[in-house]
Design an enzyme around this catalytic site. Sequence first.
Site, PDB file in Angstrom:
ATOM      1  N   HIS A   9       7.618  -6.054   0.468  1.00  0.00           N
ATOM      2  CA  HIS A   9       8.661  -5.057   0.704  1.00  0.00           C
ATOM      3  C   HIS A   9       8.098  -3.644   0.687  1.00  0.00           C
ATOM      4  CE1 HIS A   9       8.883  -5.411  -3.838  1.00  0.00           C
ATOM      5  NE2 HIS A   9       8.958  -4.100  -3.753  1.00  0.00           N
ATOM      6  N   HIS A  69       6.808   3.090  -2.566  1.00  0.00           N
ATOM      7  CA  HIS A  69       5.674   2.167  -2.750  1.00  0.00           C
ATOM      8  C   HIS A  69       5.670   1.072  -1.697  1.00  0.00           C
ATOM      9  CE1 HIS A  69       8.897   0.102  -5.162  1.00  0.00           C
ATOM     10  NE2 HIS A  69       8.321  -0.995  -4.711  1.00  0.00           N
ATOM     11  N   GLU A 106       2.329  -1.836  -5.237  1.00  0.00           N
ATOM     12  CA  GLU A 106       2.842  -2.880  -6.136  1.00  0.00           C
ATOM     13  C   GLU A 106       2.226  -4.206  -5.707  1.00  0.00           C
ATOM     14  OE1 GLU A 106       7.132  -3.236  -6.110  1.00  0.00           O
ATOM     15  OE2 GLU A 106       7.069  -5.243  -7.007  1.00  0.00           O
TER      16      GLU A 106
HETATM   17  C1  LIG Z   1      11.826  -3.322  -9.164  1.00  0.00           C
HETATM   18  C2  LIG Z   1      10.347  -3.375  -8.937  1.00  0.00           C
HETATM   19  C3  LIG Z   1      10.035  -4.524  -7.966  1.00  0.00           C
HETATM   20  O1  LIG Z   1       9.775  -4.317  -6.786  1.00  0.00           O
HETATM   21  O2  LIG Z   1      10.113  -5.679  -8.447  1.00  0.00           O
HETATM   22  C4  LIG Z   1       9.848  -2.021  -8.457  1.00  0.00           C
HETATM   23  O3  LIG Z   1       9.351  -1.817  -7.389  1.00  0.00           O
HETATM   24  S1  LIG Z   1      10.057  -0.782  -9.611  1.00  0.00           S
HETATM   25  C5  LIG Z   1       9.418   0.701  -8.881  1.00  0.00           C
HETATM   26  C6  LIG Z   1       9.356   1.778  -9.908  1.00  0.00           C
HETATM   27  N1  LIG Z   1       8.252   1.563 -10.835  1.00  0.00           N
HETATM   28  C7  LIG Z   1       7.102   2.232 -10.787  1.00  0.00           C
HETATM   29  O4  LIG Z   1       6.909   3.089  -9.947  1.00  0.00           O
HETATM   30  C8  LIG Z   1       6.095   1.932 -11.873  1.00  0.00           C
HETATM   31  C9  LIG Z   1       4.738   2.513 -11.618  1.00  0.00           C
HETATM   32  N2  LIG Z   1       4.783   3.962 -11.446  1.00  0.00           N
HETATM   33  C10 LIG Z   1       4.301   4.832 -12.370  1.00  0.00           C
HETATM   34  O5  LIG Z   1       3.782   4.438 -13.419  1.00  0.00           O
HETATM   35  C11 LIG Z   1       4.452   6.290 -12.076  1.00  0.00           C
HETATM   36  O6  LIG Z   1       5.545   6.476 -11.181  1.00  0.00           O
HETATM   37  C12 LIG Z   1       3.184   6.941 -11.479  1.00  0.00           C
HETATM   38  C13 LIG Z   1       2.775   6.324 -10.170  1.00  0.00           C
HETATM   39  C14 LIG Z   1       2.028   6.874 -12.484  1.00  0.00           C
HETATM   40  C15 LIG Z   1       3.530   8.424 -11.202  1.00  0.00           C
HETATM   41  O7  LIG Z   1       3.910   9.019 -12.385  1.00  0.00           O
HETATM   42  P1  LIG Z   1       4.729  10.397 -12.400  1.00  0.00           P
HETATM   43  O8  LIG Z   1       6.018  10.250 -11.699  1.00  0.00           O
HETATM   44  O9  LIG Z   1       4.738  10.877 -13.818  1.00  0.00           O
HETATM   45  O10 LIG Z   1       3.954  11.278 -11.442  1.00  0.00           O
HETATM   46  P2  LIG Z   1       3.050  12.527 -11.585  1.00  0.00           P
HETATM   47  O11 LIG Z   1       3.936  13.641 -11.249  1.00  0.00           O
HETATM   48  O12 LIG Z   1       2.263  12.549 -12.869  1.00  0.00           O
HETATM   49  O13 LIG Z   1       2.124  12.202 -10.373  1.00  0.00           O
HETATM   50  C16 LIG Z   1       0.733  12.053 -10.399  1.00  0.00           C
HETATM   51  C17 LIG Z   1       0.284  12.164  -8.946  1.00  0.00           C
HETATM   52  O14 LIG Z   1       0.692  10.975  -8.245  1.00  0.00           O
HETATM   53  C18 LIG Z   1       1.525  11.319  -7.135  1.00  0.00           C
HETATM   54  N3  LIG Z   1       2.579  10.335  -6.979  1.00  0.00           N
HETATM   55  C19 LIG Z   1       3.542  10.043  -7.865  1.00  0.00           C
HETATM   56  N4  LIG Z   1       4.337   9.079  -7.411  1.00  0.00           N
HETATM   57  C20 LIG Z   1       3.859   8.746  -6.180  1.00  0.00           C
HETATM   58  C21 LIG Z   1       4.246   7.818  -5.195  1.00  0.00           C
HETATM   59  N5  LIG Z   1       5.296   7.030  -5.364  1.00  0.00           N
HETATM   60  N6  LIG Z   1       3.522   7.727  -4.061  1.00  0.00           N
HETATM   61  C22 LIG Z   1       2.448   8.528  -3.876  1.00  0.00           C
HETATM   62  N7  LIG Z   1       2.024   9.439  -4.775  1.00  0.00           N
HETATM   63  C23 LIG Z   1       2.730   9.548  -5.918  1.00  0.00           C
HETATM   64  C24 LIG Z   1       2.089  12.682  -7.491  1.00  0.00           C
HETATM   65  O15 LIG Z   1       2.464  13.380  -6.334  1.00  0.00           O
HETATM   66  C25 LIG Z   1       0.947  13.325  -8.210  1.00  0.00           C
HETATM   67  O16 LIG Z   1       0.032  13.846  -7.303  1.00  0.00           O
HETATM   68  P3  LIG Z   1      -0.628  15.279  -7.497  1.00  0.00           P
HETATM   69  O17 LIG Z   1      -1.421  15.128  -8.772  1.00  0.00           O
HETATM   70  O18 LIG Z   1      -1.502  15.441  -6.290  1.00  0.00           O
HETATM   71  O19 LIG Z   1       0.518  16.216  -7.602  1.00  0.00           O
HETATM   72 CO   LIG Z   2       9.041  -2.847  -5.558  1.00  0.00          CO
END
Ligand SMILES: C[C@@H](C(=O)O)C(=O)SCCNC(=O)CCNC(=O)[C@H](O)C(C)(C)COP(=O)(O)OP(=O)(O)OC[C@H]1O[C@@H](n2cnc3c(N)ncnc32)[C@H](O)[C@@H]1OP(=O)(O)O
Ligand SMILES: [Co+2]
Length: 150
Positions: free
Chosen positions: A8, A91, A140
């Site tokens: 997805h 993602h 993911e």
């Molecule tokens: C339901 C489940 C499923 O499918 O089963 C899901 O999908 S759940 C989907 C939701 N779950 C997740 O997303 C879990 C994993 N995600 C995370 O742990 C977090 O969102 C991070 C990816 C570590 C980002 O953390 P945070 O929002 O605190 O961001 P941050 O402001 O510190 O960002 C660090 C750098 O990464 C970039 N950045 C952040 N989110 C991004 C994204 N989605 N795509 C591309 N780049 C991204 C920022 O612009 C920044 O870049 P610069 O440093 O250049 O400014």
């Molecule tokens: Co997902």
Amino acid sequence: MKLGRLNHIGIATPSLAASLAYYRDIMGATITHEPFDLPAQGVKVCFVDTPGENGPNGPTAGTQIELIEPLGENSPIHGFIAKNPAGGQHHMCYEVPDIMAAKAWFEGLGKKVLGEPRIGAHGTPIFFVHPKDMNGVLTEIMETPKDGAH
Ligand SMILES: C[C@@H](C(=O)O)C(=O)SCCNC(=O)CCNC(=O)[C@H](O)C(C)(C)COP(=O)(O)OP(=O)(O)OC[C@H]1O[C@@H](n2cnc3c(N)ncnc32)[C@H](O)[C@@H]1OP(=O)(O)O
Ligand SMILES: [Co+2]
């Protein structure tokens, strides 16, 4: 190892209800899962499928889009919505046959796996790889459901 099929595309939204109506009523997508809370991931989720068609290469399956809205104070997508108030592409999710083997593979490549695998929206374990290690795409990885469902 290698990546499996794309399962997805994740799209973050400030309003699941508004996004769902947009994909269903304007884009012609089918709602395959009504919205449900996934506290383990800090999101409210629903799935839509774009319609499959008879294209130049024969019949094509529809493609799955996951709409996610922040759930709870510690949602991992609060930061993304703060930076992108209207929402946006969040993602890409690829399937693998064995989640722990995939985790070891990514770590062996020096890529940052974000936390331990946890159960995702399809009921199988998932983990995320940091976008900075994946050419800017938050990635993911999910274990393929044993019943072949997606
Ligand atoms: C339901 C489940 C499923 O499918 O089963 C899901 O999908 S759940 C989907 C939701 N779950 C997740 O997303 C879990 C994993 N995600 C995370 O742990 C977090 O969102 C991070 C990816 C570590 C980002 O953390 P945070 O929002 O605190 O961001 P941050 O402001 O510190 O960002 C660090 C750098 O990464 C970039 N950045 C952040 N989110 C991004 C994204 N989605 N795509 C591309 N780049 C991204 C920022 O612009 C920044 O870049 P610069 O440093 O250049 O400014
Ligand atoms: Co997902």
